[in-house]
Design a protein around this motif. Structure first.
Motif, mmCIF file in Angstrom:
data_model
loop_
_atom_site.group_PDB
_atom_site.id
_atom_site.type_symbol
_atom_site.label_atom_id
_atom_site.label_comp_id
_atom_site.label_asym_id
_atom_site.label_seq_id
_atom_site.Cartn_x
_atom_site.Cartn_y
_atom_site.Cartn_z
ATOM 1 N N MET A 110 57.192 -39.626 43.955
ATOM 2 C CA MET A 110 55.769 -39.255 43.955
ATOM 3 C C MET A 110 54.925 -40.452 44.385
ATOM 4 S SD MET A 110 56.044 -36.104 42.958
ATOM 5 C CE MET A 110 54.397 -35.560 42.450
ATOM 6 N N ILE A 111 53.802 -40.151 44.999
ATOM 7 C CA ILE A 111 52.850 -41.173 45.425
ATOM 8 C C ILE A 111 51.547 -40.978 44.660
ATOM 9 C CG2 ILE A 111 51.569 -42.192 47.344
ATOM 10 C CD1 ILE A 111 54.597 -42.527 47.561
ATOM 11 N N ALA A 112 51.084 -42.036 43.993
ATOM 12 C CA ALA A 112 49.794 -42.007 43.314
ATOM 13 C C ALA A 112 48.758 -42.691 44.197
ATOM 14 C CB ALA A 112 49.883 -42.703 41.960
ATOM 15 N N LEU A 113 47.654 -42.004 44.426
ATOM 16 C CA LEU A 113 46.524 -42.563 45.167
ATOM 17 C C LEU A 113 45.412 -42.816 44.164
ATOM 18 C CD1 LEU A 113 46.630 -40.240 48.309
ATOM 19 C CD2 LEU A 113 47.595 -42.543 48.060
ATOM 20 N N GLU A 114 45.204 -44.112 43.849
ATOM 21 C CA GLU A 114 44.310 -44.500 42.768
ATOM 22 C C GLU A 114 42.929 -44.873 43.291
ATOM 23 O OE1 GLU A 114 47.820 -46.531 39.994
ATOM 24 O OE2 GLU A 114 46.230 -47.757 40.900
ATOM 25 N N ALA A 115 41.903 -44.360 42.644
ATOM 26 C CA ALA A 115 40.530 -44.776 42.929
ATOM 27 C C ALA A 115 40.238 -46.080 42.190
ATOM 28 C CB ALA A 115 39.551 -43.691 42.500
ATOM 29 N N ALA A 116 39.176 -46.765 42.592
ATOM 30 C CA ALA A 116 38.704 -47.959 41.886
ATOM 31 C C ALA A 116 37.328 -47.662 41.324
ATOM 32 C CB ALA A 116 38.681 -49.159 42.831
ATOM 33 N N ASN A 117 37.241 -46.520 40.657
ATOM 34 C CA ASN A 117 36.007 -46.062 40.027
ATOM 35 C C ASN A 117 36.433 -45.066 38.945
ATOM 36 O OD1 ASN A 117 33.652 -44.694 39.286
ATOM 37 N ND2 ASN A 117 32.776 -44.751 41.347
ATOM 38 N N PRO A 118 36.113 -45.333 37.678
ATOM 39 C CA PRO A 118 36.585 -44.456 36.603
ATOM 40 C C PRO A 118 36.083 -43.019 36.703
ATOM 41 C CG PRO A 118 34.971 -46.051 35.791
ATOM 42 C CD PRO A 118 35.337 -46.479 37.170
ATOM 43 N N ALA A 119 35.098 -42.778 37.566
ATOM 44 C CA ALA A 119 34.585 -41.411 37.723
ATOM 45 C C ALA A 119 35.539 -40.532 38.528
ATOM 46 C CB ALA A 119 33.209 -41.437 38.395
ATOM 47 N N TYR A 120 36.543 -41.145 39.165
ATOM 48 C CA TYR A 120 37.480 -40.390 39.998
ATOM 49 C C TYR A 120 38.875 -40.455 39.404
ATOM 50 C CZ TYR A 120 33.842 -40.429 43.589
ATOM 51 O OH TYR A 120 32.670 -40.272 44.271
#
Length: 236
Positions: free
Chosen positions: A203-213
């Protein structure tokens, strides 16, 4: 964002101020940038001043002060590029005797990169495939060999990584990534997004750098890496 000539001038002012203790004269700047008249330097100085990078000080010779630098030049470990003015053999008259200057080494390079439209730092948008315009990028920002391109950021999901809506990101084209890299990811051949990459098994995780996402976790066959972030240009 700054033009190639604006970047060259800012780098030259910074270098000469550091080596000589004072900014260069307008004649020196004109010669270094290979311009035909000082009016071109006046326009570049005015543009840098309007964008908040330098300040002119009243009642002082060579009265220029650098207030800030582009983001890439302010990162820890960044080494400012050197600059060598163009010299035409026999075209310069002998100057009066003066204290020797430290030699100014290499040349600053700026390259024109295609801006391939917008990239989502938020909800993914449709895949990007067309050049909208070009942007001048300092050669020191590029990651060695390889193809590079630029994208305009849309959205705020990467603000905690210092990437804001409207920024231009410089991307090194590649199809693989290490955990923690910020990448351009193509999702299901339809959507492109700018996120931090993490592999978790298949699996690939695409992480935001904003806790709203929220982090998106997708099967590896639904995610294609199209490039890795190597630089950023911000307009003021």
């Amino acid at each position: 964002m700054l033009t190639r000539k604006q970047l060259e001038l800012l780098s030259f002012i910074k270098l000469r101020t550091e080596t000589d203790g004072v900014p260069p004269s307008f004649d020196e700047m004109k010669e270094a940038l290979d311009l035909k008249s000082k009016s071109g330097i006046h326009r570049l100085i005015t543009a840098l001043e309007e964008r908040g990078f330098i300040r002119r000080l009243a009642h002082r010779a060579r009265a220029l002060e650098i207030i800030k630098l582009p983001d890439a030049m302010e990162r820890p470990g960044y080494k400012a590029p050197s600059f060598t003015p163009k010299v035409i053999e026999g075209s310069k008259k002998e100057a009066p005797a003066a204290a020797p200057r430290a030699p100014v080494p290499a040349t600053i390079h700026a390259l024109e990169l295609p801006v391939m439209g917008r990239i989502a730092a938020g909800v993914p948008i449709e895949a990007i495939s067309e050049i909208s315009h070009h942007v001048a990028v300092p050669g020191t920002m590029l990651a060695g060999r390889g193809n590079h391109y630029a994208l305009e950021v849309k959205g705020d999901s990467m603000i905690d990584a210092g990437i804001n809506d409207g920024d231009i990101v410089v991307i090194l084209e590649q199809v693989t990534a290490e955990n923690g890299d910020i990448v351009v990811a193509l999702i299901e051949e339809q959507e492109a997004t700018l996120k931090r990459y993490r592999r978790k098994g298949s699996m690939i995780a695409l992480e935001a750098a904003n806790p709203a996402y929220e982090t998106r976790v997708l099967p590896e066959d639904q995610v294609k890496v199209q490039g890795r972030l190597v630089g950023l240009i911000r307009s003021y």
